[in-house]
Design a protein around this motif. Structure first.
Motif, PDB file in Angstrom:
ATOM      1  N   ALA A   1       3.314   0.430  -0.407  1.00 21.37           N
ATOM      2  CA  ALA A   1       4.737   0.291  -0.083  1.00 21.37           C
ATOM      3  C   ALA A   1       5.581   0.259  -1.361  1.00 21.37           C
ATOM      4  O   ALA A   1       6.669   0.832  -1.412  1.00 21.37           O
ATOM      5  N   ALA A   2       5.058  -0.407  -2.400  1.00 21.60           N
ATOM      6  CA  ALA A   2       5.785  -0.476  -3.673  1.00 21.60           C
ATOM      7  C   ALA A   2       5.790   0.885  -4.362  1.00 21.60           C
ATOM      8  O   ALA A   2       6.791   1.288  -4.972  1.00 21.60           O
ATOM      9  N   TYR A   3       4.669   1.606  -4.274  1.00 21.64           N
ATOM     10  CA  TYR A   3       4.608   2.957  -4.860  1.00 21.64           C
ATOM     11  C   TYR A   3       5.638   3.872  -4.195  1.00 21.64           C
ATOM     12  O   TYR A   3       6.379   4.597  -4.867  1.00 21.64           O
ATOM     13  N   LEU A   4       5.660   3.835  -2.875  1.00 18.99           N
ATOM     14  CA  LEU A   4       6.572   4.702  -2.126  1.00 18.99           C
ATOM     15  C   LEU A   4       8.026   4.352  -2.422  1.00 18.99           C
ATOM     16  O   LEU A   4       8.872   5.231  -2.576  1.00 18.99           O
ATOM     17  N   GLU A   5       8.322   3.058  -2.495  1.00 22.73           N
ATOM     18  CA  GLU A   5       9.684   2.597  -2.755  1.00 22.73           C
ATOM     19  C   GLU A   5      10.198   3.104  -4.102  1.00 22.73           C
ATOM     20  O   GLU A   5      11.375   3.413  -4.266  1.00 22.73           O
ATOM     21  N   ASN A   6       9.293   3.184  -5.075  1.00 21.89           N
ATOM     22  CA  ASN A   6       9.684   3.566  -6.436  1.00 21.89           C
ATOM     23  C   ASN A   6       9.296   4.997  -6.797  1.00 21.89           C
ATOM     24  O   ASN A   6       9.322   5.378  -7.967  1.00 21.89           O
TER      25      ASN A   6
ATOM     26  N   VAL B   1       9.459  -2.572  -0.867  1.00 22.78           N
ATOM     27  CA  VAL B   1       8.864  -2.097   0.383  1.00 22.78           C
ATOM     28  C   VAL B   1       9.490  -0.751   0.708  1.00 22.78           C
ATOM     29  O   VAL B   1      10.701  -0.582   0.576  1.00 22.78           O
ATOM     30  N   ASP B   2       8.662   0.204   1.126  1.00 18.78           N
ATOM     31  CA  ASP B   2       9.195   1.538   1.419  1.00 18.78           C
ATOM     32  C   ASP B   2      10.095   1.507   2.648  1.00 18.78           C
ATOM     33  O   ASP B   2      10.005   0.602   3.494  1.00 18.78           O
TER      34      ASP B   2
END
Length: 398
Positions: free
Chosen positions: A385-390, A269-270
Motif C-alpha cells: 500500500a505504501a509502495y503504491l501510494e508513493n 495507503v494506496d
C-alpha cells in the motif's frame, strides 16, 4: 532517519514563516485548545506575519516529535550463512534492537506481540537504556500490553536487569486493525481501570527492583522512580471517546490506530485500499486466520492481497514466493525456517493432504485444504500500500 526528519522539519518551519496560506492551513489542523494554535492565530489576527517574528516563535514553540521504532518481539527469525546458523544477536529482532541502540536517536523502542526473554535480556548490552548520573534515559522502552498482570510481569523482568519501562501501552485487542490480541472476556474499560488503581504498585515494584540491579552493577541509581506513562491505543473513533479515556482513566495519551489509515497526511495507503475501507460496512470486516503468526487477524473483504492470493489458489499455485522471509519461523520442514504462507510450505502440506484424500470425507478435506491455503504473505501485503501510494515500483510477487 534523524537527518531526513531534521531537514524536512527545517523546511516546514521555513514554509510556515514565509507563506501565510501555509500558516493558516497548519493552524486549522491544530486542536482548538492548543497553545501553539492560539499563539499563531494571534499573529494572523494582528496582521503580524513578518518572517523573522513568526520564525522566532516557531523555533521556540515547535519541536519535532521523537522518532520511535517498533519491534515485534516474536518476529525474531534465526539467520544463516551457507547453512551455518549465526549467533542469536544476528536474529531479526535482535539485529533491529542493536541498530536502534547504536543510533544517535534519543527516543523510544516499542516492544509488541508478547514477551521474548532472550530479546529483553539483550537490552543489557546497551548503555543508552540505563539512566545516567542525572537519572536521564537516552533511549526508552515502551511495552505494548494487554492487561495489568502482563505489564507487572514484563516490567519486573526488565527491572531486575536495571531497565526501566517508561510507558505501558494498553492495546485494545478487539478493535485494532491487524492482529487481534484479544483477552478472554475482558474489555478495555475494566483493564484501564485496574491500571489506574494499581499504577503506584507498578511504579514502586519496578523502582525497587531496578535500584537493586543498578547498585549491583555499580551504575548510577535514581533516587526516585523515573517517569512512567500509561497510554492506550485502538478502538477509538470519536473525539468524545478520546476525551473520555483520558479523563476517566487518567491516561497520558490515547492513540486511535485504524481510523488514521483514512488520513493521507498521517499514513501511506494506496487510493484503492483507502476507498475500500471508507466505504466498508460492518459486515465487510471479519476476523481471519490469514496471519502466518497464527494469531487472529482483522481483515476487510476485497483487499488486493486477498484477491492475488485467491487467484494463485484457483490456478493451483497456492502460497507466496516468500521474497522477504521475515515470518519464516516454522521449523517443521526446514531448520532455517519456512513461512506457513509460502508456496514451499503449502506445497508440502497439500501433498500430505492429497495422500489422505481417499480416507477423508469431502467436507473435512476441503476444510483442511482451506486452512492450509488461507495463510497470506503479510511482509509483502502490508507494505505494498505504501509502495503504491508513493508510485514505487513493486518488484517480485504482489
Amino acid at each position: 532517519m534523524e537527518t531526513i526528519v531534521k531537514s524536512k522539519f527545517d523546511n516546514f518551519k521555513n514554509e510556515l514563516s514565509e507563506s501565510k496560506t501555509a500558516l493558516e492551513n497548519y493552524i486549522a489542523m491544530l486542536p482548538n485548545k492548543s497553545e501553539l494554535r492560539e499563539g499563531l492565530q494571534h499573529f494572523i489576527d494582528k496582521g503580524i506575519t513578518t518572517k523573522e517574528i513568526v520564525r522566532s516563535y516557531l523555533e521556540e514553540k515547535l519541536v519535532p516529535g521523537e522518532i520511535d521504532v517498533n519491534i515485534m518481539t516474536k518476529v525474531d527469525k534465526d539467520n544463516f550463512i551457507k547453512n551455518e546458523q549465526l549467533p542469536i544477536e544476528f536474529n531479526d529482532a535482535h539485529a533491529s534492537l542493536r541498530g536502534f541502540a547504536n543510533s544517535n536517536l534519543k527516543s523510544s523502542v516499542a516492544l509488541s506481540a508478547g514477551m521474548n526473554p532472550r530479546l529483553y535480556s539483550y537490552f543489557e548490552n546497551f548503555k543508552d537504556f540505563y539512566p545516567d548520573k542525572n537519572a536521564v534515559l537516552q533511549k526508552k522502552i515502551i511495552l505494548k500490553v494487554s492487561d495489568f498482570r502482563s505489564a507487572l510481569i514484563q516490567g519486573n523482568f526488565l527491572a531486575k536487569k536495571g531497565l526501566w519501562v517508561s510507558e505501558y501501552r494498553i492495546e485494545s485487542g478487539l478493535n485494532c486493525g491487524g492482529h487481534a490480541f484479544a483477552t478472554e472476556g475482558f474489555l478495555l474499560g475494566p483493564i484501564l481501570a485496574e491500571f489506574k488503581e494499581k499504577k503506584e504498585q507498578l511504579i514502586k515494584s519496578a523502582h525497587e527492583l531496578m535500584a537493586k540491579a543498578l547498585s549491583q552493577k555499580e551504575m548510577p541509581v535514581p533516587q526516585k522512580p523515573l517517569e512512567l506513562k500509561i497510554t492506550a491505543q485502538g478502538g477509538v473513533g470519536t473525539a468524545e471517546e478520546h476525551n473520555f479515556l483520558l479523563e476517566e482513566f487518567e491516561l497520558d495519551s490515547v492513540g486511535w490506530g485504524s481510523p488514521f489509515l483514512l488520513v493521507p497526511e498521517a499514513t501511506s495507503v494506496d487510493k484503492h485500499t483507502r476507498e475500500l475501507m471508507a466505504k466498508a460496512k460492518e459486515d465487510d470486516f471479519y476476523l481471519s486466520n490469514i496471519s502466518p503468526l497464527g494469531i487472529p487477524f482483522n481483515s476487510v473483504k476485497g483487499f488486493t492481497n486477498e484477491i492475488w492470493k485467491q487467484k494463485r489458489i484457483n490456478e493451483n499455485k497456492a502460497g507466496s514466493s516468500c521474497p522477504k522471509r521475515l515470518l519464516a519461523l516454522s521449523k517443521e520442514y526446514d531448520v532455517e525456517g519456512t513461512c506457513t504462507a509460502s508456496k514451499k510450505y503449502q506445497d508440502i502440506k497439500l501433498e500430505e493432504l492429497e495422500k489422505r484424500k481417499s480416507e477423508l470425507p469431502e467436507v473435512q478435506y476441503d476444510k483442511i485444504k482451506s486452512k492450509i491455503t488461507e495463510k497470506a504473505c503479510l511482509c509483502v501485503g502490508l507494505v505494498n500500500a505504501a509502495y503504491l501510494e508513493n508510485n514505487i515500483e513493486i518488484k517480485g510477487q504482489q
